[in-house]
Design an enzyme around this catalytic site. Sequence first.
Site, mmCIF file in Angstrom:
data_model
loop_
_atom_site.group_PDB
_atom_site.id
_atom_site.type_symbol
_atom_site.label_atom_id
_atom_site.label_comp_id
_atom_site.label_asym_id
_atom_site.label_seq_id
_atom_site.Cartn_x
_atom_site.Cartn_y
_atom_site.Cartn_z
ATOM 1 N N ASP A 212 0.947 -1.261 0.124
ATOM 2 C CA ASP A 212 0.027 0.017 -0.068
ATOM 3 C C ASP A 212 0.884 1.344 -0.222
ATOM 4 O OD1 ASP A 212 -2.105 1.576 0.556
ATOM 5 O OD2 ASP A 212 -1.811 1.734 2.513
ATOM 6 N N ASP A 214 0.020 5.049 1.006
ATOM 7 C CA ASP A 214 -0.433 6.095 2.086
ATOM 8 C C ASP A 214 -0.057 5.593 3.247
ATOM 9 O OD1 ASP A 214 -0.595 7.592 -0.426
ATOM 10 O OD2 ASP A 214 -2.681 8.279 0.494
ATOM 11 N N ARG A 257 -14.242 12.990 -0.371
ATOM 12 C CA ARG A 257 -13.178 13.673 -0.055
ATOM 13 C C ARG A 257 -12.450 14.330 -1.268
ATOM 14 N NH1 ARG A 257 -9.583 9.028 2.385
ATOM 15 N NH2 ARG A 257 -10.866 7.817 1.031
ATOM 16 N N SER A 300 -2.523 1.586 -4.726
ATOM 17 C CA SER A 300 -2.859 2.825 -3.659
ATOM 18 C C SER A 300 -4.309 3.283 -3.928
ATOM 19 C CB SER A 300 -1.970 3.749 -3.941
ATOM 20 O OG SER A 300 -2.248 5.078 -3.299
ATOM 21 N N GLY A 301 -4.968 3.698 -2.961
ATOM 22 C CA GLY A 301 -6.279 4.455 -2.964
ATOM 23 C C GLY A 301 -5.938 5.737 -2.961
ATOM 24 N N LYS A 345 -7.725 -3.729 -4.943
ATOM 25 C CA LYS A 345 -6.391 -4.149 -4.403
ATOM 26 C C LYS A 345 -5.990 -5.531 -4.711
ATOM 27 C CE LYS A 345 -5.160 -0.160 -1.545
ATOM 28 N NZ LYS A 345 -4.439 0.257 -0.462
ATOM 29 N N ASP A 368 -1.776 -0.880 5.778
ATOM 30 C CA ASP A 368 -2.103 -0.186 6.992
ATOM 31 C C ASP A 368 -3.665 -0.036 7.309
ATOM 32 O OD1 ASP A 368 -2.569 3.125 7.046
ATOM 33 O OD2 ASP A 368 -2.302 1.807 5.281
ATOM 34 N N ASN A 371 -9.022 -0.873 3.806
ATOM 35 C CA ASN A 371 -9.278 -1.263 2.658
ATOM 36 C C ASN A 371 -7.938 -2.154 2.002
ATOM 37 O OD1 ASN A 371 -7.045 0.895 2.828
ATOM 38 N ND2 ASN A 371 -7.343 1.471 0.777
#
Length: 435
Positions: A212, A214, A257, A300-301, A345, A368, A371
């Site tokens: 991941d 972030d 967001r 990555s999101g 993912k 982390d 998701n």
Amino acid sequence: MLPFCGDVEQWVIVTNTADAALNPTVSLSPDMVPAVVTVSGPDHPGVTAAFFRVLAAHKVQLLDVEQTVFRNRLAIGALIGLLPERLETLESGLKETLKAHGMSVDISEGHVEGSSASTHVAVVLGNPVRASDISKVGQTLANYGANIDTIRGIADYPVTGLELALTVPDWEPGKAQSLRKALAELSMEIDLDIAIDRAGLNRRAKRLICFDCDSTLIQGEVIEMLAAHAGKEAEVAAVTERAMRGELDFAASLHERVKTLAGLPATVIDEVAEQIELTPGARTTIRTLKRLGFRTALVSGGFEQVIDGLADDLGIDYMRANTLEIVDGKLTGRVLGEVVDRQAKARYLAQFAEESGLTLQNTVAVGDGANDIDMLSVAGLGIAFNAKPALREIADMSVNHPFLDEVLFMLGISRDEIDDADLADGTARRVPLEQ
């Protein structure tokens, strides 16, 4: 013709067919008895040569040998076979010869049965690691009937790391879950990272690792960095936190967001990309994995326009992230295409594995947040990195210190091996740690 031991599914070479009927691993010559010889003392050139010179003079057969050096102290252990009448003279010969080297000698009755391989490996990481901590780890293992076969130091920076080879009873898949849970609970109690994994070839078969981005490969959340330019940082951070805990659907929260970014000039993307800080140990981790022939991936999101350059800089093999819509040089507050959520993912990890000619069992996933649950669940090894409780509960291992190179230690790669490779190509450096 070599005898075939069908019930153990392996070829075994034996030199004594009478013994083979009782123990197919025995290769002790006729009329010899087994003995264990141990030698210890200060390490310096010539000790090993002198040791084997005395054994050779007594026509000793070697069945097993192990030699280690720990902080300039040498230890040699040998399982040998020799004629009974030579036992006494061998002992006196070794003591007389090695006395000049400052070595102590001991000979005791031995057994030729082959030792079984360790079934599991536990890695203990922390700063500091205290004797009382290892005492509690040892007691927890003993409570579940697990034996510590060997211990070796695996890291001295940025944390202290010890690797314990274990024999766990009833080690068939799934049978060590209660021990794993007990070690996880102990890990939180004593503030150490404790990981347990199956030993053997499967541990060395990992060839693709997917991170991941972030708060895993990089520090912080990219969308919050973008939101800061719109004056919406606190608002977005609150939504991000709820999504990472699994309280909100990730795709819905992402759209919510991103709406706050509408109207921002596209130039903020480059500004944020320049502000990205890697997690401590990230470069070392990626560099070491690539040296070992791993394929590396980043899912990555976050947003590909922000992390594309980072992926190229690190030499990441595969990268997937969301795409921000830009019209007339400004962000529209919308995302193009499929959102990279928890299900996506996992699909991308499977896709990367297939493209690399690997099975999912050969993969590692590190993340982390909630998701990342699906990705860690399908990977051969799932590692939660400073993770939310929802992810720690399903992960195979957890890292709770802010150093990504702990992932290397959990894979069995030692600090010495990392440093030696870095020294060879001029990339070695140790950054002072904050106290």
